[in-house]
Scaffold this active site. Structure first.
Site, short mmCIF file in Angstrom:
data_model
loop_
_atom_site.label_atom_id
_atom_site.label_comp_id
_atom_site.label_asym_id
_atom_site.label_seq_id
_atom_site.Cartn_x
_atom_site.Cartn_y
_atom_site.Cartn_z
CD GLU A 191 -3.06 0.93 2.22
OE1 GLU A 191 -3.44 -0.22 2.49
OE2 GLU A 191 -3.56 1.95 2.71
CD GLU A 199 -7.90 6.05 5.94
OE1 GLU A 199 -7.09 5.12 5.80
OE2 GLU A 199 -7.71 7.20 5.52
CG ASP A 254 -2.98 10.66 5.32
OD1 ASP A 254 -2.04 10.18 5.98
OD2 ASP A 254 -3.61 10.01 4.46
CD GLU A 260 -0.76 8.08 0.96
OE1 GLU A 260 -0.25 7.71 2.03
OE2 GLU A 260 -1.99 8.06 0.74
#
Lengths: 662, 662
Positions: B144, B270, B349, B377
């Protein structure tokens, strides 16, 4: 889900009255050894027994038995029929077996719609020679843009043949479809091998089942087959090795698949291989295949969905809308007579509102057929109700001005304008292996409707809707009116709450359900609204991209002038200030706000109309559809609020009515 | 790719000079039968032989041989070391084996950076008790938010153990990492079974390999394990059956995995299960596990990334930024002493710029550790260069005002503020099975840098960068300066061309690479910029969502006032008109334009700086990185043009310098 695994759609007849008597059948000039005729008799029996509760028995000799008389009459046009009832029964006249089949289904339709046998009467022959369904089914079982489950043709790279296959063929035959492409136009992986020994037996079996209901099977072709399955290093259509490979391959294919109608090809589009790779024209590619197929009577259906899908959004000169005409018009007249170009209804991609593609009728010496999409890719994913026949009717009725008469799209694609035989209509179909075939039960109105409309383009949207309702449901007249009204307004409602005045897109990228106003604005797809703080729309006039000039003079002038341009297409052709006054007297921005509030409100109206049918619809079916309406309302609200908020935030102009905008 | 399958990263030493002589080793108070000490000696031998070309031989008795003397000294703090060189060799003093290992790596680092043996000198002990890497590796082999290939721990639901495993452990040991979580915090599918017999043997083997380099293995835990693998109908942390299940399970786990450090848990986040499902607090969940782990010395690391991820974008009262503090502050002091809360550096985030989370130091009686992300990310996917140590330094240096002294984040998470032992730093790691481990070779600076910084938070970004460069490359000083400069400015450059002044997001949804200004604006994720035609930003003051009030007074007052708020965070805390004058005298809108043009230009500068190193970098490696810069330039251009066009179209305010905006 009850005891069956799938519904019978519009062939699940309800009893309309007790019959006038039992039936026998008499054939003259046709043989019941023919599978098509034999299936016609079977359908008559099955249908009449459900509709009237009476026995249908070919060998009934009782004096009172009514007669279904099927008679060959060569004066009837191909695939046409003449049906007429009397106190002795009903006569079906036809010159060929498809005519018999269609005539029988016409009888059942008329009786389901309330006529007595004695009242049955119709002369009909198809408007379009080709009436096709295109499946975008992949061999792994997925369906590109499918919203009704998985494929019922393919699973795990194998072909499925079961009872569902035959039911599917029956449905297609019942609405006059005479050609089906079973695999996705994007031919990849196992699907490239459909034209090899690996699959011939099963494809042949499928083609036989289809044939028994008058349907020809077609395959989508991978233009790069010589490379991918042939081991050549090229698929250049002018390369002798390539041509020779195709000659051998097609001979093998027709040896094994004698019933094959031909091939559908998506070339040079969205990453698919094609003749452009070798500096050849689309005509070079299509004609090569046409030459090779000619000895076998096969045809090539060549899609015109070719455009630059790696556009720079900063580039305001390139216009995706222009691409089809720019690529295909120069070779007008150069295509073989067994090649037909398949042209999407609009120049973009199945948006809720687009102008008619200027290629339709723009090509004057080339076989052409109209492609529409009943899979609701951009029109609500078979969650939102969107009966698309009114949209298709607008396209068919559009005067292209390609000739002084017979110049509508219906004229052009039927072959009436040019007198050609290879012409017609195709739909990207909306089916899958869901229990109800179409995800939303009401989406079957589009499946049914497309078949009927392609058979008879003079039918009205309402006539088709009522036929489908009467065949599918069992409603009293006032409830039928409610449902018919829902269908007829659904497209306009969807349009109101989604993208305004022909601008299109504004959908969630990739998925294409739900709003994302800028989702395609800075992308490579050629799909822009160009909204800034003062206005919105794409200038496609002679001062802009020049797209409007691709039409014949009358239309070009109309579209070029914002005062004459039909307002529902205003933003497709013009960049317009938010303060522009529309014919209603409203400003453009106020129109955007009003139509979005109205559309959402009317969507709620659809849902509450459905509730009125609760007592007349089987509970499971009622609930299935009701759940879809719940989702549609959430979607409509999201569209309303995102579009209104986007334009309010961008323009700074308040809603005159002071409603909540975020 | 040469003959090896992966690089040696910063352990691929280059010869710095011919050595002063061969080496022998002497141990006092440590045994070379200990795997850690034995590995330390092996690393010394391997390193010195490459760095100086001299033989290292434990049994060398020649008179001239230098001595590496490893001596136990209990006065040295845990995991610390004292190293000192003389003309006789080098002495390493430590109180434990990790200290020995870290001391040896410190010697190699100093020599690689140019010191002679006689000059080696350092006293060090770790700033943070816990120095951890978190892998978001899934057992199917995917990672991920991984941008460096597939997992080297997992493939097809099996655990991989090979030479790469040992090299990975060496890298971690060499930078002072003492804990690694091998599996993704989103624990699903096979990963739920890591705490069952199916995987115990291989996890145990992994934990042994890690242990030999001083690294404890941790597992991410599925909070719903009692349901998913235990067959219970609940995972309520106060349910006796659930507690009893965990007691048995943890006993079994520690029987089989005696080296296990403990568990990392992402609960109620989440879509993950957690105590909220049962009306329990996060503390209830964490403490239950803490109680169960206590007898085995295991710890619970409990993530604080809990927020409502189904927010309505229309709702301007709910503020995702508030969620962590709102959820966790009320139970401050209620957590067991073997529980530590892992808190992301910012309240959102891992954006390129966020304020420091008010939970850090906001919790005054709870173990806490800082979580950062070196997987890029939101910061360029290891395509764009973004050296993140400067960002982490800013976070560590931030004064929370939780105490009159020792109030920085570095103080809080090291345990200095509260005197607690369970504290530290964790990074979501950026590695995968790519040849170079990190996709972009230069991204290894973040892997190395995080380890070094968590060991010694007083190191500067530049010191760390120079160490890494000297260990990794073999550059003359002026080229080292170029590369160091590139690293040090890269985060600021990325920030300039991406989202402005702390507003964050504006990335392509899901993927998180490249711009989409409205991509998260009308979404459910609580991630909004609220731009309209007049201004942009989220009002998080006492008149807005009140988020600023979650800080201690000094910071609350600073953030609450747009005049005092640090400008790089202005849009995070305030909704500001485009015409607002910044301290530079520029308007906000002009700042947006200028910074985006500058950022893109400076990205081109990075690429051309890299070109200057061509002659000093191995060709394959040079080309790999160069290709990344090509991609970065396209990305920077896309960011520049989309952001500028978006704000120009929305505000209607032209660029003062008349540059091209679309």
């Amino acid at each position: 889900m009850g005891t069956t695994k799938w519904t019978q759609l519009w062939l699940d007849y309800h009893e309309v009255y007790k019959g006038e008597g039992s039936w026998k059948t008499v054939l003259t000039g046709f043989s019941d050894e023919s599978p098509i005729v034999s299936n016609a008799l079977l359908e008559f029996k099955r249908g009449m027994e459900k509709l009237t509760g009476e026995q249908v028995n070919g060998s009934d000799n009782s004096e009172n038995a009514l007669t279904l008389e099927i008679t060959k009459n060569d004066a009837i046009p191909a695939e046409g029929y003449h049906i007429s009832g009397s106190d002795k029964g009903i006569v079906v006249e036809a010159s060929d077996e498809r005519g018999v089949l269609y005539g029988v289904f016409a009888i059942l339709r008329q009786i389901a719609c309330g006529k007595r046998a004695i009242e049955v009467s119709e002369s009909a022959s198809p408007s379009n020679p080709l009436r096709m369904m295109n499946h975008w089914d992949n061999m792994d079982g997925s369906i590109e843009r499918g919203y009704s489950g998985q494929s019922f043709f393919f699973e795990n790279d194998e072909i499925i043949i079961d009872d569902r296959t035959r039911d599917y063929a029956r449905f297609m035959g019942s609405i006059g479809i005479n050609g089906v492409v079973i695999n996705n136009v994007n031919v990849k992986s196992a699907a490239s091998y459909l034209i090899t020994d690996r699959y011939f037996d099963k494809v042949a079996k499928l083609s036989e089942i289809f044939n028994e209901y008058g349907v020809k099977l077609f395959l989508s072709l991978n233009f790069a087959s010589p490379i991918e399955i042939g081991g050549l290093d090229s698929c250049d259509p002018l390369d002798k090795k390539v041509i020779s490979w195709w000659e051998n391959k097609v001979k093998e294919v027709y040896d094994r698949l004698p019933l094959l109608g031909g091939f559908l090809v998506k070339a040079d589009s969205e990453g698919r291989p094609g003749p452009f790779t070798y500096g050849r024209t689309q005509a070079d590619g299509a004609n090569m295949l046409g030459d090779v197929l000619k000895p076998y009577g096969g045809i090539v259906i060549w899609r015109c969905f070719v455009y630059n899908c790696t556009q720079d959004w900063r580039d305001t000169k390139t216009d995706r809308a222009r691409a089809g005409y720019d690529y295909f018009k120069p070779q007008d007249g150069a295509y073989n007579d067994n090649v037909v170009l398949q042209i999407k209804n609009g120049p973009m991609d199945f948006q809720i509102r687009e102008p008619v593609s200027p290629l339709l009728g723009g090509l004057q010496h080339t076989n052409q057929m109209l492609e529409v999409q009943i899979a609701q890719e951009y029109t609500g994913h078979q969650i939102d109700l969107c009966y698309l026949i009114p949209l298709f009717k607008e396209v068919l009725d559009f005067h292209t001005h390609c000739a002084s008469e017979k110049d509508t799209v219906a004229d052009v694609v039927s072959g009436r304008t040019m007198g050609n035989k290879l012409a017609g209509m195709a739909a990207v179909i909306n089916t899958g292996n869901d229990f109800n075939w179409t995800g939303n039960d009401l989406a079957a109105a589009n499946t049914y409707g497309f078949g009927r409309l392609s058979f008879d383009t003079d039918l009205s949207s309402e006539e088709i809707a009522r036929e489908w309702i009467r065949l599918t449901f069992n409603l009293p007249k006032e409830k039928e009116d409610i449902l018919c009204n829902m269908l007829l307004h659904s497209r306009e409602i969807y349009e109101k709450y989604s993208s305004p005045l022909g601008i299109g897109w504004m959908v969630t990228p990739n998925d294409h359900y739900g709003p994302s106003v800028d989702g395609y604005e800075y992308s490579r797809w050629g799909t822009y609204h160009r909204a800034d703080h003062l206005g919105i729309g794409v200038d496609r006039t002679d001062k802009g991209t020049g797209y409007a000039q691709q039409y014949y003079k009358e239309n070009a002038e109309m579209y070029n002038d914002p005062q004459k341009c039909p307002e529902e297409l205003l933003l497709f052709f013009h960049h317009i200030p938010y303060t522009w006054k529309l014919k209603t007297g409203k400003s453009l921005i106020q129109h955007i706000y009003d139509s979005h509030f109205e559309g959402e409100e009317q969507a709620r109206g659809l849902a509450s109309d459905w509730d009125k049918l609760k007592d007349n619809i089987p509970e499971e079916q009622f609930d299935r559809v009701k759940h879809r309406f719940d989702l549609q309302l959430a979607n409509a609200r999201e569209w309303r609020d995102q579009v209104n908020s986007y334009f309010f935030r961008k323009s700074g102009i308040a809603d005159e009515k002071g409603r909540t905008i975020y």
